[in-house]
Scaffold this active site. Sequence first.
Site, PDB file in Angstrom:
ATOM      1  N   SER A 146     -24.300  72.702  53.247  1.00 26.39           N
ATOM      2  CA  SER A 146     -23.089  73.269  53.833  1.00 26.39           C
ATOM      3  C   SER A 146     -21.992  72.215  53.801  1.00 26.39           C
ATOM      4  CB  SER A 146     -23.357  73.700  55.280  1.00 26.39           C
ATOM      5  OG  SER A 146     -22.150  73.942  55.973  1.00 26.39           O
TER       6      SER A 146
ATOM      7  N   ARG B 100     -12.631 110.523  20.452  1.00 29.21           N
ATOM      8  CA  ARG B 100     -12.388 109.134  20.824  1.00 29.21           C
ATOM      9  C   ARG B 100     -11.619 109.172  22.139  1.00 29.21           C
ATOM     10  NH1 ARG B 100     -14.086 107.282  17.722  1.00 29.21           N
ATOM     11  NH2 ARG B 100     -13.060 106.232  15.988  1.00 29.21           N
TER      12      ARG B 100
ATOM     13  N   LYS C  80     -27.834  72.103  57.688  1.00 31.35           N
ATOM     14  CA  LYS C  80     -28.236  73.389  57.130  1.00 31.35           C
ATOM     15  C   LYS C  80     -28.867  73.257  55.745  1.00 31.35           C
ATOM     16  CE  LYS C  80     -25.975  77.124  57.598  1.00 31.35           C
ATOM     17  NZ  LYS C  80     -24.915  78.142  57.376  1.00 31.35           N
TER      18      LYS C  80
ATOM     19  N   ASN D 293     -29.202  76.219  53.254  1.00 35.60           N
ATOM     20  CA  ASN D 293     -28.969  77.642  53.022  1.00 35.60           C
ATOM     21  C   ASN D 293     -29.870  78.181  51.907  1.00 35.60           C
ATOM     22  OD1 ASN D 293     -26.793  77.847  54.909  1.00 35.60           O
ATOM     23  ND2 ASN D 293     -25.477  76.815  53.418  1.00 35.60           N
TER      24      ASN D 293
END
Length: 457
Positions: free
Chosen positions: A281, A320, A287, A289
């Site tokens: 982080s 088309r 942290k 993650n």
Amino acid sequence: MHDYSLTAPMWSGTPAAAATSDESILACMLEVEVALATALARHDAIPQAHVGTIRAAADPDNFDVRSIALRARGGGNPVIPLLSDLREQVRQLDPEAVASVHKSATSQDIVDSALMLVAVRAVRIILADLRTAAAGLASLADRHRSTVMAARTLTQQSVPTTFGLKAAGWLYGLTTAARRLERLAPELPAQLGGASGTLAATAQLLNPADALAVVDTFAAELGLLAPAMPWHTRRAPVTELGDALAGVNDALGKIAVDIALLSRTEIAEVAEPAAAGRGGSSAMPQKQNPVLSVLMNAAARKAPALAAELHRSALAVDERPDGAWHTEWSSLQELLRLVGGSAALAAELTPGLQIDDAKMKANLNLSGGLVLSERLMLELAPVLGKDQVQQLIIRAGAGEDLQTLLAAALNGADRADDGEKPSVEQLLDPSGYVGCSDAFIGRALSAYQQHFVRQEP
């Protein structure tokens, strides 16, 4: 200016990203032009000597993808400026061969065939990563057959399950989705219909029978399926591919959201494989993650809209369409990139997923045995009566010890044979209430073996 995918970490830098890049699409369009010349020459519609000239001129290094992209705005598709540059390259080698470039084809033939070629190659990369991810899941399912954990419904603990069964569910979903994609890949067709899907120009050069043979030769040169008829405004090949790709991302996304939840700090039953510099982080250094799962989740959330866009593009009017076809290109490109990126993330995630058996057991015990309330109702209602069992569970939910309550109730039960009374220890053993988990794991592993393992050389 080059697109480095700064806002698309789900797929940036992956092999699938390279296979679906603008440079790869340009190279495939050139490859299609060479295959067209080869097929026409083989059926004597152009001189054989011109094929070598066109092949030499069609070296992707001779072309500026940025310039072609910018000039595509002038005609609405990239083939028009590409042909201008290709013809100039051919002219420098042999002016007479210029007449053989793109003979009897239309821009849509080149774009559609090139995108199918890109898709086939991207799918090959995707399936290889899915095989690795599935092997990781199969190992987890088998090793954790008896690792009991709490199942959760509507975010709350429900009844016991096993981590092996959870991994087997992921595995079966991935196997099913991969099988669908793999079956579809050989059916991706080339496109060659000429100006309005009649193949009139090729038939005029040769004859109708030989014109159809040119289509078969052209498809074979590209390694694509020879279509029964042109599909300029019948877009099932694209929508079916989109659906299969979205299905793969659904399966991968399910794995991702489960792992992200189970890796929350307060749950901490699993953890992504550790890697230096990943998952940090910018503001909270403590942290870690679950970034692989986060990115897979992001890819899965984007894929359905892209598949839906392909279906909207299938509303192709006349011979088309006026915009529907054009919308399709970038949608398919992005969908291939997202699925390719997610598959690569899964190939890293599942083999190294870390499982905390002790934390699973601790979380399972948080309710003090109430996770087995369904079992208690089933087994004790005939002994104690439904109302009394419900009252015991309510009291335990209010803080009383469930084991003590059960022991007292069973000791006081009016039964002729004490041996018929269930054991409190057995009733509160979560490993005894996982139903058919082992059999379901076996079925998932069998499906995996049949699809993935038996195909290995």
